[in-house]
Write an enzyme that holds these catalytic residues in place. Sequence first.
Site, mmCIF file in Angstrom:
data_model
loop_
_atom_site.group_PDB
_atom_site.id
_atom_site.type_symbol
_atom_site.label_atom_id
_atom_site.label_comp_id
_atom_site.label_asym_id
_atom_site.label_seq_id
_atom_site.Cartn_x
_atom_site.Cartn_y
_atom_site.Cartn_z
ATOM 1 N N LYS A 1 0.825 -1.210 0.000
ATOM 2 C CA LYS A 1 0.000 0.000 0.000
ATOM 3 C C LYS A 1 0.858 1.259 0.000
ATOM 4 C CE LYS A 1 -4.371 -1.643 1.946
ATOM 5 N NZ LYS A 1 -4.141 -3.082 1.853
ATOM 6 N N GLU B 1 -2.674 7.356 7.776
ATOM 7 C CA GLU B 1 -3.286 8.328 6.889
ATOM 8 C C GLU B 1 -4.464 8.988 7.590
ATOM 9 O OE1 GLU B 1 -4.265 5.857 3.533
ATOM 10 O OE2 GLU B 1 -6.316 5.551 4.239
ATOM 11 N N HIS C 1 -14.824 -4.005 6.872
ATOM 12 C CA HIS C 1 -14.060 -3.770 5.642
ATOM 13 C C HIS C 1 -14.227 -4.879 4.609
ATOM 14 C CE1 HIS C 1 -12.174 -0.452 7.790
ATOM 15 N NE2 HIS C 1 -11.904 -1.282 8.773
ATOM 16 N N ARG D 1 -6.010 -8.026 -10.016
ATOM 17 C CA ARG D 1 -6.675 -9.285 -10.364
ATOM 18 C C ARG D 1 -8.107 -8.970 -10.777
ATOM 19 N NH1 ARG D 1 -9.935 -9.244 -5.977
ATOM 20 N NH2 ARG D 1 -9.053 -8.580 -3.982
#
Length: 500
Positions: free
Chosen positions: A116, A200, A235, A292
């Site tokens: 990430k 973040e 999530h 993918r």
Amino acid sequence: MFSKVLIANRGEIALRVIRACQELGVRTVAVYSDADARAPHVREADEAVHVGPPPSAQSYLLGDRLIEAAKRTGAEAIHPGYGFLSEREWFARAVREAGLTFVGPPAEAIEAMGSKTAARQLAIRAGTPVVPGTTEPLRDAAEAAAIAEQYGYPVLLKAAAGGGGKGMRVVRAAGEIAGALESAQREARNAFGDDAVYVEKYIEGPRHVEIQVLGDRHGNMLHLGERECSVQRRHQKMIEEAPSVAVTPELRARMGAAAVAAARAAGYENAGTCEFLLDRDGNFYFLEMNTRIQVEHPVTELVMGVDLVQWQLRVAAGEALPFRQEELEPRGWAIECRITSEDPSNGFLPSTGRISYLHLPTGPGVRWDGGIEAGSEVGLYYDPMLAKLIVHARTRELAIARMHRALLELTVEGVETSRDFHLRVMEHDDFRRGDISIQWLEQHLPELTGAGASDEEKLVAAIAAALVADRVRGGPPRAAAGAANGASNGAAAMPAPAAG
């Protein structure tokens, strides 16, 4: 085009790839563990190779064994599906070094987008907006606290190699950051073998909107619009749709251009998805790229009229994309519900057993991508997703009504499923208005899962569900079953959509 392809996966995605290959005249090789010896994908393939015992670490995750099976059966390419080894750059590289074709992006592109933090750096260089935050892993809690003060609370700690919500912690005050960092690092280390965590700014109440991209080796890179994936629990996506009620044509063009820029910067080919957060003011921020095919690809296929899995194969075989960007506009509305072997009323606990009866919905605009049948054994070795129910209609209102009808037709006996949960979502006023965010489901879980229902309400729901099951088997009169439908999910019956 290839003459034979090995599918390094199982369940519904293996069947999806087999069907795409059949339409292209390509022979297929399935792989299976002991647990999947009688699975539909094994029967539907032209050949099947046993790869080990049920645990995936001893079967579906053994790259060398999969490559050896491909070479032994004369397959020229390997399609990884999603999950398992689909985003492992070492596997894509090993397939290539074995003289075979990996049906997906180059290993180098997977590696570039696999972390990430690395993906954020690449996106920044490409001019793609990202959530304010760090691009390097945190050294310690003191550094995390200093950065959090700079951005302002709340902040989000995220595993650099993460996915599925693992290694993620929301921190709302300075006193929480040390414990949250330690917890995130521990979970990341256990899940991914990498405890790197970055920070973040936490965006309150955003939507999760992703852009499908498709590129070939001839320099063509296109986007196929957006998917709304905001109905999530911990999530994990549960319901997806295309397009999004929050995305205008102008915003779609800007998000699509940003996704294409990020994909080009990674040297991307084949199908991939750039995930974004979309805030209430229409600002969007790059999160990560899934290198993918996505679980939710069918909703894009239905509104865009493009078979993404076939084009994965065509691109991998060297074909050029024949589309122009201006030709790719969504038509109608598609919704997908993930049907899982879980009990929503009991904290989504996994349910195991033998599927004793299965009745599938049919009718206009209904698609079932499943990997089960009557007699299938559902265990704990693999993901609980049994199938995906997808509908397509002219408008979102009609698509919701169609999904509600299709869910009522669906009957799965022998294991608990998420069917009634999805029915409640389709009936909820917020969802019908499109007034959702990634926090919406967590805020409404009790009413959507029936967890707070009384014993009497649960009994009524059970009786109603039995009546519906009998109806589709040709049992009680239609009127009696129909009267029970409203109680089958503890909510009012769906109002009829407007004509048209």
